[in-house]
Design a protein around this motif. Structure first.
Motif, PDB file in Angstrom:
ATOM      1  N   PRO D   5       0.778  -1.149  -0.023  1.00  0.00           N
ATOM      2  CA  PRO D   5      -0.268   0.400   0.321  1.00  0.00           C
ATOM      3  C   PRO D   5       1.410   1.453   0.212  1.00  0.00           C
ATOM      4  CG  PRO D   5      -0.271  -1.465   1.799  1.00  0.00           C
ATOM      5  CD  PRO D   5       0.985  -2.278   1.300  1.00  0.00           C
ATOM      6  N   THR D   6       0.623   1.715  -0.533  1.00  0.00           N
ATOM      7  CA  THR D   6       0.896   3.467  -0.873  1.00  0.00           C
ATOM      8  C   THR D   6       2.983   4.212  -1.361  1.00  0.00           C
ATOM      9  OG1 THR D   6       1.414   3.663   1.550  1.00  0.00           O
ATOM     10  CG2 THR D   6       0.009   4.281   1.111  1.00  0.00           C
ATOM     11  N   SER D   7       3.223   2.723  -1.149  1.00  0.00           N
ATOM     12  CA  SER D   7       4.838   2.611  -2.502  1.00  0.00           C
ATOM     13  C   SER D   7       4.539   2.391  -3.251  1.00  0.00           C
ATOM     14  CB  SER D   7       5.539   2.440  -1.106  1.00  0.00           C
ATOM     15  OG  SER D   7       5.711   0.847  -2.050  1.00  0.00           O
ATOM     16  N   GLY D   8       3.821   1.358  -3.457  1.00  0.00           N
ATOM     17  CA  GLY D   8       3.774   1.440  -4.705  1.00  0.00           C
ATOM     18  C   GLY D   8       5.143   0.893  -5.599  1.00  0.00           C
ATOM     19  N   ARG D   9       5.880   0.530  -5.705  1.00  0.00           N
ATOM     20  CA  ARG D   9       7.069   0.205  -5.980  1.00  0.00           C
ATOM     21  C   ARG D   9       7.750  -0.893  -6.200  1.00  0.00           C
ATOM     22  NH1 ARG D   9       8.123   5.552  -4.108  1.00  0.00           N
ATOM     23  NH2 ARG D   9       7.437   7.087  -6.053  1.00  0.00           N
ATOM     24  N   THR D  10       7.387  -1.617  -5.337  1.00  0.00           N
ATOM     25  CA  THR D  10       7.556  -3.272  -5.471  1.00  0.00           C
ATOM     26  C   THR D  10       7.161  -4.025  -6.825  1.00  0.00           C
ATOM     27  OG1 THR D  10       6.795  -3.874  -2.787  1.00  0.00           O
ATOM     28  CG2 THR D  10       6.963  -5.444  -4.252  1.00  0.00           C
ATOM     29  N   GLY D 122       4.001  13.461   0.522  1.00  0.00           N
ATOM     30  CA  GLY D 122       3.797  15.528   0.091  1.00  0.00           C
ATOM     31  C   GLY D 122       3.397  15.786   1.491  1.00  0.00           C
ATOM     32  N   LEU D 123       4.207  17.052   2.160  1.00  0.00           N
ATOM     33  CA  LEU D 123       3.707  18.447   3.726  1.00  0.00           C
ATOM     34  C   LEU D 123       3.515  19.272   2.546  1.00  0.00           C
ATOM     35  CD1 LEU D 123       4.244  16.426   6.039  1.00  0.00           C
ATOM     36  CD2 LEU D 123       6.148  18.062   6.688  1.00  0.00           C
ATOM     37  N   ILE D 295       3.493  18.486  -5.858  1.00  0.00           N
ATOM     38  CA  ILE D 295       3.022  17.375  -4.501  1.00  0.00           C
ATOM     39  C   ILE D 295       2.416  16.397  -5.943  1.00  0.00           C
ATOM     40  CG2 ILE D 295       1.798  17.215  -2.719  1.00  0.00           C
ATOM     41  CD1 ILE D 295       4.448  18.022  -1.900  1.00  0.00           C
ATOM     42  N   ARG D 296       1.475  17.000  -5.793  1.00  0.00           N
ATOM     43  CA  ARG D 296       0.772  15.449  -6.951  1.00  0.00           C
ATOM     44  C   ARG D 296       1.362  14.920  -7.293  1.00  0.00           C
ATOM     45  NH1 ARG D 296      -5.038  15.509  -9.754  1.00  0.00           N
ATOM     46  NH2 ARG D 296      -5.208  13.020  -9.984  1.00  0.00           N
ATOM     47  N   HIS D 297       2.133  15.308  -8.335  1.00  0.00           N
ATOM     48  CA  HIS D 297       3.475  14.733  -8.958  1.00  0.00           C
ATOM     49  C   HIS D 297       4.418  13.890  -8.305  1.00  0.00           C
ATOM     50  CE1 HIS D 297       5.582  13.589 -12.551  1.00  0.00           C
ATOM     51  NE2 HIS D 297       6.973  13.951 -11.837  1.00  0.00           N
ATOM     52  N   ILE D 298       4.608  14.460  -7.456  1.00  0.00           N
ATOM     53  CA  ILE D 298       5.846  13.543  -6.852  1.00  0.00           C
ATOM     54  C   ILE D 298       5.545  12.280  -5.813  1.00  0.00           C
ATOM     55  CG2 ILE D 298       6.829  15.183  -5.535  1.00  0.00           C
ATOM     56  CD1 ILE D 298       9.139  14.407  -6.233  1.00  0.00           C
ATOM     57  N   SER D 299       4.552  12.696  -5.010  1.00  0.00           N
ATOM     58  CA  SER D 299       4.449  12.191  -3.299  1.00  0.00           C
ATOM     59  C   SER D 299       3.240  10.519  -3.960  1.00  0.00           C
ATOM     60  CB  SER D 299       3.344  13.064  -2.633  1.00  0.00           C
ATOM     61  OG  SER D 299       4.479  13.904  -2.431  1.00  0.00           O
ATOM     62  N   ASP D 300       3.897  10.241  -2.764  1.00  0.00           N
ATOM     63  CA  ASP D 300       2.477   8.993  -2.858  1.00  0.00           C
ATOM     64  C   ASP D 300       1.606   9.259  -1.610  1.00  0.00           C
ATOM     65  OD1 ASP D 300       4.529   6.783  -4.312  1.00  0.00           O
ATOM     66  OD2 ASP D 300       5.213   7.043  -2.500  1.00  0.00           O
ATOM     67  N   ARG D 301       1.749   9.514  -1.109  1.00  0.00           N
ATOM     68  CA  ARG D 301       0.768  10.604  -0.316  1.00  0.00           C
ATOM     69  C   ARG D 301       1.105  11.492   0.367  1.00  0.00           C
ATOM     70  NH1 ARG D 301       0.742   7.489   5.392  1.00  0.00           N
ATOM     71  NH2 ARG D 301       3.011   7.101   5.191  1.00  0.00           N
ATOM     72  N   VAL D 302       0.049  12.610   1.114  1.00  0.00           N
ATOM     73  CA  VAL D 302       0.365  13.627   1.121  1.00  0.00           C
ATOM     74  C   VAL D 302      -0.410  14.600   2.760  1.00  0.00           C
ATOM     75  CG1 VAL D 302      -0.272  15.943   0.591  1.00  0.00           C
ATOM     76  CG2 VAL D 302      -0.074  14.195  -1.545  1.00  0.00           C
ATOM     77  N   ALA D 303       0.222  15.686   2.633  1.00  0.00           N
ATOM     78  CA  ALA D 303      -0.746  15.714   3.905  1.00  0.00           C
ATOM     79  C   ALA D 303      -0.643  17.262   3.915  1.00  0.00           C
ATOM     80  CB  ALA D 303       0.429  15.141   5.553  1.00  0.00           C
ATOM     81  N   ALA D 314      -3.908  12.098   2.840  1.00  0.00           N
ATOM     82  CA  ALA D 314      -4.816  10.539   2.128  1.00  0.00           C
ATOM     83  C   ALA D 314      -3.613  10.225   1.396  1.00  0.00           C
ATOM     84  CB  ALA D 314      -5.845  11.100   1.759  1.00  0.00           C
ATOM     85  N   THR D 315      -3.942   8.380   0.247  1.00  0.00           N
ATOM     86  CA  THR D 315      -2.770   9.059  -1.014  1.00  0.00           C
ATOM     87  C   THR D 315      -2.928   9.801  -1.092  1.00  0.00           C
ATOM     88  OG1 THR D 315      -4.926   7.471  -1.517  1.00  0.00           O
ATOM     89  CG2 THR D 315      -3.182   5.954  -0.136  1.00  0.00           C
TER      90      THR D 315
END
Lengths: 587, 350, 338, 414
Positions: D5-10, D122-123, D295-303, D314-315
């Motif tokens: 979940p959320t990392s999505g890089r496996t 992302g913050l 932020i939208r481009h680079i983040s997996d999750r955003v605060a 959220a993701t």
């Protein structure tokens, strides 16, 4: 006396030597030749006008018992503090340093081999308020010097000579303020009408010289005495009195004292100007530029500040200025002291080699050339009575490298001989002159390390344990006698060499010789000055044989004065400074 | 719009007609050609967006129009015809009288653009009174009114406050009030929202749109943000290395972009509305030197579509045909450019 | 603001106490023996010891410092010797509070020494201050306005030359050439207003204040030029031009206000430092101000005078700092103290 | 295969056993590193998008390095950094003759989140929201006022200097101002080599070779080793800053507005570089920025932060496509879109007024003073709740909101 170049406030007094004044700026390079003490403008002046004395160093005291600066001692004597005896005005050579009666009727009667001295006051001598100067005033003035916690800074000879009980190295009598053991003092100094009698614990053959040179024995009015608060107060017995107050750092103005009666004065004080203005705090450059410019009031100005080397050409290139310059020997000499506590200097051949290798010419060049100093042959100033060139110092003025090398080889020490030279440094002049000496020594086989010290200089060299091989020294006599030169400098008993682990007093080279000490004792107890002088000469010969010191130079005074100054004179009577006894302003 | 700019600037009918504007600065390293032959028209009531990156010459252009280069070492050539008068030819004092009255400017950073030692009111009143002979009290009343119109609450109190007592958004509102105080016919807004937060930016852009409607001013908005011009501009000029590379209506620029640099900008921008966050496609390399610009097409060293052999991109200087409706400074034939845009350029629009 | 000033004054007072204490400690850490300077060459160790006691230097340094503090608040008598006071009360010097001590080398209370010297230094500093502010600022503004032109280069170049000369050299040159050789002015002598009135006072101040001012003028031309240029490059100046303001109004109102603020700060501090004495100028011109007194005190190991001057100098500087900070808040509305 | 979940890089061929998937504890609960499987938490789209981005040359390399990760305590996709109720208050004092402590500036006021190995958090927020302070406090460049930071399960909040030094090996920072953060008097070689010297690490082949390798990796010419920062353009300087940050192969990098000072075309280069490095070195990013598009481009999750607090976490696509907090909605709606036709149709949610002072933040929900929903849609009773009760961040694991009345916007925000 110490140390002409010391920058601190340690009181330095130069008194007397027979100084010759070379007239009109001539005579440069003569080693104390004789000459006319006055310049071309010295034609008998007329009364009136104002004379200005421009100087740098502020007077630290105007209190007679506290004054210990040659310049101030002379000014005080000529203007406002008369003494029992004074040096005569307008005399040169030996005559200038022969005290003449001033407040007293004669130059004093001694008895008991010089242990008791008697003077009688003249009639008609008065204070500036018109009251008579009494024997009690003389006695009070003398007593003040015993209050060593209040009357500080003075010469203090009275402490060692007066026949009063001592405790812990100081007399139990502690002056007129606290009056402890007053009875002892009253017994030692007695008044009978106008006659004062001093009782000393040892012969004091040249006591009148001391009176004439110092102001320790001047009268003082008890009702004017406020202790330290009187330091800058002047209550005149002489031809001038202070107008208003003395302003430290600025100076003061002296006007005629109407209660001074010239008829009572046999010293030759001319008291020509109506006013004498003393300005202190000026720089050497400003003073001498003003004297070169010679405009306005500066026409009537004199100074005790030598022309700076940077201005020589301005003086030399202008004949009218050069005419107003004088070049005389000062009471100050420079010399070197081998440290007898240093292993290498314990070897007499090494000391002789050092003396032989010393290049006085280079040293003097570094000081500023022949207008700054002249080579000397003894630690005793050539103008002092009883001076003789010390036969031990045979080297030419520029040193003898070959002879020095030979002596070093004979000494049997590995070459080069490493030595450390400690001197009072921190100025370009002192550092250059030290470097000049080093060069001469190193040529002869020494390897010299220079060790310049600044304001701690005397604290360091007074320490017997200081690891150095050669020290620099400077001296001026307190009064015109060898008694105030070699004895205080080389008497190991007096200075505590070998007994005091912390200080060698003024015997900075830690020299100790029973032979010399004995000669000093004999000289002190001599009833006449001639006898004493001869003994001091013998002592000096011995000092030379031991190479207890190496003479370097006699400092010169190269002064300017204004074109309106009359009766200009510098003599031994005024410690080499302009003599206000004869100076006037051209009307 | 039929052509980008008319041939004769005086009779063009445009409020502002800039022709072949060149601004050069002598420097130790050589002559900087900050603006190199710029031509455009701006009609009354319209908004022109000038888009470009740092060093593209967009801010220098705005200052040249204001005559702010006068008295400096910069050399300005060409024609800047405002309301029929060439601003480069009129005397200093006449131009000064036009500044602030006919043409006003809004700067990027309102904090540094306002004098810190004077109150906001003082500075706006000054701007008003220099062009209008009115009493202080009348000017003050007018300024309070202006502050109110730009949405500054409690203007009677705010007028006596200093810039540092304002928030960033309020300061920019005050700057806008200062620009509008003399109802100028042209407002030049140089990156007016770059220093502001996004919610404040939205407020300021809204305000500009409303005020333009109210005052009927023309606006030149200078920005690096394509989003801002998308919202405001009627026409857009894209600048690169001191030159216009493409100019047309906003729609044309966004939906029919023809210059490879414009494509690069569109593709390298991350998009908030992109569902699919594909890898960004940056423009390779760095912006060109303004002292020794590349030969031929200034963009060719960074251009992904250059074709030296066929088009001579590194030797032939492409032209910017002002008689075109959509002039593009590119050697690729127009049909080809359109084809490339349709097939190869992802606009990332949802 | 009031609270801020009160707090600053309180901190300043603590600093004064610390500085006087540090001066004391440094004095006693120095290798030289102050008692050694109290008697001439015939000084015996016994005499030195006696004088050390008479001066109070035999006591631990903190005891001495305590006596000093006591003097400041309740006054003292010198010497502090009950026996002497009984037998010869006329020799005791009174030093009422706030007593900064008594200088045995000057035979006067430190307060009286400072009271004599301070008007000289203050006169000199103020005269120089006015000269350099007027000439320095106008020179700097002219240089900035004609940046890169001949007049700018001439002003900045001559400022640089003057700046590179030591004060001593400038003072001596002015003295020798203007007063002695060319005799354009009389020999400069300080004459207080009470002694000679305003005319002689100003006349005497001319050369020394010019000397002092020359050094500062050079600095202030460069400083003003830099601040004016910096201010001319500010965005708000561009705004002012964009508003259509005249060049004169932009310079007079917008540029100068911003450029003068830092100059006022620097000037205040410079003046504060100078009030405590301009050592070299006072020495060259023989002005018996605080600077000369300070040098004299330091070179003669005159502790009470040294401490007194340190305190006075520090008071001037601390006060100048407070005044400048308060002034800053007045000039710059962004600055608020709490 | 198991989705992380959320990392999505496996990569697809990752053995399921290697990662039993992770989830963070809710920030308000006690911190735990026990992974619990929540396979439904990640919308497939996010995963796909990430894979798009990371496909290509770097994929193989990433796999080969995956083995190394087994040495670490934390596997890819597991929680590496966990922040609980972190606060950073800057003390203030009263005026008056005697100063007393007064209300502090609550720059960061109780934020909780976790970051998983290999992901980007992302913050985002506007100036003054505390996002930069949060980033710095995370690295303990600022001393936290309270709360805890757990790194690899270990509380490092008050680590001693020795531990901190070790920690700095693994956690690095990239700053906004690429010029201001580089010493102008040092050569680029010296700047990039500094971490080796500070930490006393000698890389294989010598420091210089390693530095030049790093320079090459971040797209700088290694021959420029001896040049000074001013000889580089803004984008290149940021590359220097990045090379310095990755020199010691850190695990976590806090990027504080790393691209906001750069031009658009350069910004894209740096963003791509950061993404490539993340894949290559399995980096975990905390990406602080104000630009919602980046932020939208680079983040997996955003605060999303506002006044020191997290408003919504959220993701990425959840947040952008289904924002539930009125503040997030306003923020998103304010961003202009480079698409005139769409832009003309959009309706903005405009916020009124200015940001309140962080010294005296509003009571209850800190956003209520500017909240359009509070103003327009709530009853009096509901409003009272907003002004008195501090909303707790809550919701599904992949989408949590701190709002009493969270819900979708009335209009499309994007």
């Amino acid at each position: 006396m110490t140390i002409s170049r010391r920058t601190t406030a340690l009181a330095v007094l130069a008194v007397t030597s027979v100084l010759s004044v070379a007239a009109c700026g001539g005579g440069g390079g003569t080693t104390g030749g004789s000459g006319n003490g006055s310049t071309g403008s010295a034609a008998a002046g007329s009364k009136g006008g104002t004379v200005f004395w421009l100087t740098k160093r502020p007077a630290e005291h105007l209190d007679p018992q506290r004054t210990y600066i040659g310049r101030d001692l002379s000014i005080e004597n000529r203007l406002f503090y008369r003494d029992l005896v004074s040096f005569p005005v307008g005399k040169q050579g030996e005559e200038a340093t022969k005290p003449v009666a001033d407040l007293a009727t004669d130059t004093g009667q001694s008895s008991e081999g010089g242990k008791v001295w008697k003077f009688t006051l003249r009639d008609g001598v008065k204070w500036q308020d018109g009251k008579d100067i009494t024997c009690e005033d003389l006695k009070y003035g003398f007593s003040r010097g015993f209050a060593t916690d209040v009357i500080t800074g003075g010469p203090n000879y009275q402490l060692g000579y007066l026949d009063v009980p001592n405790k812990d190295g100081l007399p139990t009598y502690n002056g007129p303020y606290k009056k402890a053991a007053q009875a002892d003092f009253d017994k030692a100094v007695t008044c009978e009408g106008k006659t004062i009698t001093y009782h000393f614990n040892k012969p004091w053959a040249d006591f009148p010289l001391a009176i004439a040179s110092l102001r320790s024995f001047s009268p003082y009015r008890a009702d004017q005495d406020k202790g330290d608060k009187s330091n800058y107060a002047v209550f005149s017995s002489g031809p001038y009195m202070l107008q208003g107050t003395w302003q430290k750092g600025k100076g003061g103005t002296f006007v005629r004292n109407t209660n001074y009666d010239p008829k009572t004065d046999q010293t030759g004080r001319k008291a020509l100007p109506d006013k004498v203005v003393i300005t202190e705090g000026l720089t050497n450059e400003i003073i001498n530029q003003r004297l070169i410019a010679d405009s306005g009031e500066d026409k009537f100005a004199v100074t005790d500040r030598a022309i700076p080397g940077s201005m020589y050409s301005q003086v030399d290139s202008n004949p009218t200025v050069k005419d107003r310059s004088t070049l005389v020997n000062s009471p100050f000499t420079d010399y070197l002291l081998p440290n007898f506590n240093s292993d290498v200097m314990k070897n007499p051949k090494v000391r002789q080699a050092l003396a032989m290798a010393t290049d006085k010419t280079a040293y003097i060049t570094a000081l500023g050339g022949d207008k700054a100093a002249t080579p000397s042959k003894s630690i005793v100033n050539p103008e002092l009575p009883g001076y003789q060139p010390n036969p031990a110092f045979t080297a030419p003025d520029s040193g003898d490298t070959a002879a020095a090398k030979k002596l070093l080889e004979e000494a049997g020490v590995p070459l080069p001989v490493k030595i450390k030279y400690t001197y009072s440094g921190g100025t370009p002049t002192s550092d250059n002159s030290a470097a000049a000496l080093k060069q001469g020594w190193d040529k002869a086989g020494f390897s010299t390390t220079l060790d310049p010290l600044t304001d701690t200089y005397y604290d360091v060299i007074q320490n017997p344990n200081t690891k150095s091989d050669v020290y620099w020294g400077g001296w001026g006599a307190d009064w015109p006698s060898a008694a105030t030169v070699t004895a205080p400098l080389f008497d190991s008993v007096l200075n505590g060499v070998g007994t005091n682990p912390k200080s060698n007093g003024q015997d900075y080279g830690n020299y100790a010789s029973d032979t010399v000490n004995k000669l000093f004792n004999q000289a002190r107890n001599a009833a006449t000055t001639d006898e004493a002088n001869s003994l001091y000469q013998q002592a000096d010969v011995q000092l030379g044989k031991d190479t207890a010191y190496i003479p370097l130079s006699v400092t010169k005074f190269y002064y300017l004065h204004g074109s309106g100054v009359t009766g200009y004179a510098q003599s031994a009577a005024s410690n080499g400074y302009p003599d206000l006894g004869s100076i006037g302003a051209k009307q | 719009m039929s052509t980008w700019a008319s041939a004769d600037p005086v009779s063009s009918g445009a409020l502002l007609a800039v022709r072949d504007l060149k601004v050069t600065f002598p420097t130790e390293d050589g002559l900087v050609k900050a603006v190199d032959g710029l031509t455009f028209d701006l009609r009354a009531g319209e908004t022109l967006g000038i888009v470009g990156e740092s060093g593209s010459g967009k801010s220098v252009t705005s200052q040249a129009i204001m005559g702010l280069h006068r008295g400096s070492r910069a050399k300005v050539e060409g024609q800047i015809v405002f309301d029929g008068r060439d601003l480069l030819k009129i005397v200093d004092d006449d131009l000064r009288r036009m500044r602030g009255r006919d043409i006003a400017m809004i700067f990027q950073d309102p904090l540094s653009a306002l004098h810190p030692y004077y109150t906001v009111g003082n500075q706006i009143v000054e701007a008003y009174r220099i062009h209008n002979d009115v009493s202080k009290a009348a000017a003050r009343a007018h300024v309070i009114d202006m502050l109110d119109r730009v949405g500054i609450p409690n203007p009677q109190k705010r007028i006596d406050q200093y810039p540092h007592e304002f928030s960033g958004g309020m300061r920019q509102r005050a700057m806008i009030a200062m620009a509008l105080v003399n109802s100028p016919r042209l407002i030049i807004a140089d990156e007016p929202t770059t220093a502001l937060d996004v919610t404040v930016q939205a407020q300021i852009l809204n305000l500009l749109v409303d005020l333009q409607k109210e005052f009927g001013s023309s606006i030149i908005i200078i920005t690096h943000d394509l989003g801002v011009v998308a919202e405001l501009a009627d026409n857009i000029m894209v600048m690169y290395g001191g030159k216009a590379v493409e100019g047309s209506s906003a729609d044309e620029i966004f939906y029919e972009a023809e210059h490879p640099y414009t494509w690069g900008l569109l593709q390298s921008m991350p998009r908030i509305d992109a569902v699919k966050q594909a890898r960004l496609q940056p423009i390779a390399g760095n912006p060109p030197s303004l002292i020794n610009p590349p030969s031929g097409c200034a963009f060719h060293p960074r251009c992904a579509f250059r074709d030296d052999e066929r088009l001579g991109c590194s030797s032939v200087v492409p032209r910017f045909e002002i008689s075109d409706e959509h002039p593009t400074r590119c050697l690729i034939p127009q049909a080809e450019r359109r084809a490339i845009f349709q097939t190869q350029i992802e606009t990332r629009t949802a | 603001m009031f609270a801020y000033v009160v707090r600053r004054i309180f901190v300043g007072a603590i600093m004064l106490v610390v500085m006087s204490l540090v001066t004391y400690l440094l004095f006693f850490a120095a290798p030289s023996d102050p008692a050694r300077f109290t008697c001439g060459k015939n000084c015996s160790p016994e005499l030195i010891e006696q004088n050390r006691k008479a001066l109070g230097y035999d006591k631990p340094v903190f005891v001495q410092y305590g006596q000093f503090l006591k003097g400041v608040f309740v006054g003292r008598e010198f010497p502090d010797d009950p026996e002497l006071k009984k037998s010869a009360p006329e020799t005791i010097a009174e030093c009422p509070a706030p007593c900064l001590g008594y200088s045995p080398l000057q035979s006067d209370t430190v307060s009286s020494l400072i009271a004599t010297a301070a008007p000289v230094s203050i006169s000199l500093a103020l005269a120089a201050f006015i000269l350099w502010m007027v000439l320095g600022i106008s020179g700097g503004v002219i240089a900035a306005l004609y940046k890169g032109r001949l007049i700018d280069r001439a002003l900045v170049g001559s400022a640089l030359i003057v700046y590179s000369f030591p004060t001593f050299f400038i003072g001596l040159s002015l003295y020798i050439f203007v007063a002695i050789k060319w005799q354009l002015t009389p020999i400069p002598v300080y004459t207080s207003i009470s002694d000679g009135g305003i005319g002689p006072w100003l006349y005497g101040l001319f050369l020394p204040s010019l000397t002092l001012a020359l050094i500062y003028i050079a600095g202030y031309i460069r400083l003003t030029r830099a601040f004016v240029l910096e201010s001319m490059g500010e965005d708000y100046i561009r705004t002012a031009r964009a508003k259509g303001l005249t060049q004169r109004r932009i310079l007079g109102k917008h540029t100068m206000r911003a450029a003068l603020t830092p100059i006022a700060t620097v000037a205040g501090l410079d003046l504060g430092g100078l009030l405590a004495g301009a050592i070299i100028t006072e020495t060259v011109f023989n002005y018996n101000g605080l600077g000369k007194l300070a040098v004299q005190a330091a070179t003669t190991y005159d502790l009470p005078t040294t401490v007194g001057i340190v305190i006075v100098a520090a008071t001037f500087i601390i006060t100048a700092n407070i005044v400048v900070d308060v002034l800053y808040a007045v000039i710059d509305p962004r600055v608020k103290y709490s | 295969m198991t989705d992380l979940p959320t990392s999505g890089r496996t990569p697809d061929d990752e053995p399921a056993a290697a990662s039993t998937s992770t989830a963070t504890s809710t920030p308000s609960s006690a911190p735990t590193s026990t992974p619990t499987s929540t396979p439904t938490a990640t919308p497939p789209s996010a995963h796909d998008a990430s894979r798009d981005r990371t496909s290509g040359a770097s994929g193989g390399r990433r796999f080969s390095r995956r083995r190394k990760a087994a040495d670490d305590d934390v596997a890819l996709g597991e929680v590496i950094l966990e922040v609980t109720d972190l606060k950073k208050h800057f003390p203030m004092h009263t005026s008056g003759i005697i100063r007393r402590a007064a209300d502090p500036v609550k720059a960061v006021d109780g934020i909780s989140f976790s970051v998983r190995k290999g992901e980007t958090l992302g913050l985002v927020g506007e100036s003054g929201c505390g996002k930069s302070t949060a980033g710095r406090t995370l690295l303990q460049l600022l001393q936290p006022t309270s709360g805890s930071i757990r790194y690899k399960g270990k509380d490092v909040t008050n680590a001693d200097p020795k531990e901190l030094r070790k920690l700095r090996n693994e956690m690095q920072m990239v700053f906004q101002d690429p010029y201001g953060s580089l010493n102008p008097r040092q050569t680029v070689g010296t700047i990039i080599a500094a971490p080796f010297h500070i930490q006393g690490i000698k890389p294989e082949g010598g420091i210089k070779a390693e530095v030049q390798r790093l320079m090459e990796r971040v797209g700088l010419n290694p021959e420029h080793y001896n040049r000074f920062p001013h000889e580089f353009s803004g984008g290149q300087r940021q590359r220097i800053g990045i090379a310095r940050a990755v020199a010691l192969r850190p695990k976590v990098i806090v990027c504080d507005e790393p691209v906001s000072a750069l031009d658009v075309s350069i910004q894209a280069q740096v963003v791509n570089l950061l993404e490539d490095l993340q894949d290559e070195f399995e980096l975990t990013y905390v990406f602080v920025a104000h630009d919602l598009a980046v932020i939208r481009h680079i983040s997996d999750r955003v605060a999303v932060m506002y006044l020191g607090k997290i408003m919504e976490l959220a993701t990425r696509d959840e947040l952008y496509e289904n924002p539930l907090h009125p503040y997030t909605q306003a923020l998103l709606s304010a961003v202009p879109i480079p698409d005139p036709r769409r832009e003309n149709k959009r309706e903005r949610i405009l916020l009124k007024g200015d940001l309140p002072s962080p010294i005296n933040p509003p009571s209850g929900c800190v956003f209520h003073t500017r909240c359009p929903r509070y103003r327009e849609d709530l009853s009096e009773a509901e409003r009272t709740r907003c002004t008195t009760e501090v909303p707790v961040i809550q919701g599904e694991e992949d989408h949590r909101v701190a709002c009493h009345f969270a819900g979708p916007p009335k209009v499309d925000v994007i």
